[in-house]
Scaffold this motif. Sequence first.
Motif, PDB file in Angstrom:
ATOM      1  N   SER A 181       0.669  -0.674   0.238  1.00 31.19           N
ATOM      2  CA  SER A 181       0.098  -0.135   0.242  1.00 31.19           C
ATOM      3  C   SER A 181       0.735   1.564  -0.082  1.00 31.19           C
ATOM      4  O   SER A 181       0.706   2.367  -0.630  1.00 31.19           O
ATOM      5  CB  SER A 181      -0.645   0.276   0.895  1.00 31.19           C
ATOM      6  N   GLN A 195       2.573   1.521  -3.410  1.00 27.58           N
ATOM      7  CA  GLN A 195       1.086   2.046  -4.020  1.00 27.58           C
ATOM      8  C   GLN A 195       1.199   3.795  -3.917  1.00 27.58           C
ATOM      9  O   GLN A 195       0.884   4.337  -5.211  1.00 27.58           O
ATOM     10  CB  GLN A 195       0.817   1.128  -4.493  1.00 27.58           C
ATOM     11  N   TYR A 196       0.785   4.117  -2.986  1.00 33.58           N
ATOM     12  CA  TYR A 196       0.812   5.540  -2.921  1.00 33.58           C
ATOM     13  C   TYR A 196       1.934   5.795  -3.442  1.00 33.58           C
ATOM     14  O   TYR A 196       1.739   7.411  -4.323  1.00 33.58           O
ATOM     15  CB  TYR A 196       0.942   5.675  -1.303  1.00 33.58           C
ATOM     16  N   THR A 252       4.217   5.466  -5.942  1.00 32.24           N
ATOM     17  CA  THR A 252       3.926   5.526  -7.649  1.00 32.24           C
ATOM     18  C   THR A 252       2.832   6.804  -7.532  1.00 32.24           C
ATOM     19  O   THR A 252       2.878   7.563  -8.922  1.00 32.24           O
ATOM     20  CB  THR A 252       3.834   4.096  -7.445  1.00 32.24           C
ATOM     21  N   ALA A 253       1.742   6.603  -6.961  1.00 32.22           N
ATOM     22  CA  ALA A 253       0.259   7.353  -7.290  1.00 32.22           C
ATOM     23  C   ALA A 253       0.660   8.427  -7.237  1.00 32.22           C
ATOM     24  O   ALA A 253       0.307   9.920  -8.509  1.00 32.22           O
ATOM     25  CB  ALA A 253      -0.905   6.797  -6.879  1.00 32.22           C
TER      26      ALA A 253
END
Length: 152
Positions: A105, A108-109, A111-112
């Motif tokens: 998580s 992902q955070y 990267t986003a």
Amino acid sequence: MKKMFLMALAATALMGAACSDDDNNGTETVIQATELPQAARNFVETHFPGITYTRVEKQSKADRDGSIYDVHLSNGFEIDFTADGAWTDIDGNNQAVPAAILPASIAQYVTANYASRSVTTIEIERHGYDVELSNDVDLVFNANGEFVRIDR
């Protein structure tokens, strides 16, 4: 004269306390990498293959985060481990922490929301995780890896 001596003694004590980077006020002993817990050695071999140990220290008592081993690697990384070999702090010294280490998580955070940045430090804290990015932004995540805030 006695007053000057006491002032110098007090100043020396204050400087020593201010310069200490040790959480635990214990002593550190340089040890061989083979003396690390197996879990810590496996972690280094898995995520930093071919990298050598430059210094391994064992503290006489654990820091606030539970770490007792301070490991310095030839690539500049510094990793703290608990007595059972779990990592508590990974400092890449401005290099990207291997993505496989990051909780999914958090990866992902980042990267986003910070696609052009990398995680250079990650620490496990009581509340969750503190993460430093390559642009010196500090992010705070809870224990589930959910974003909480930017730490200023």
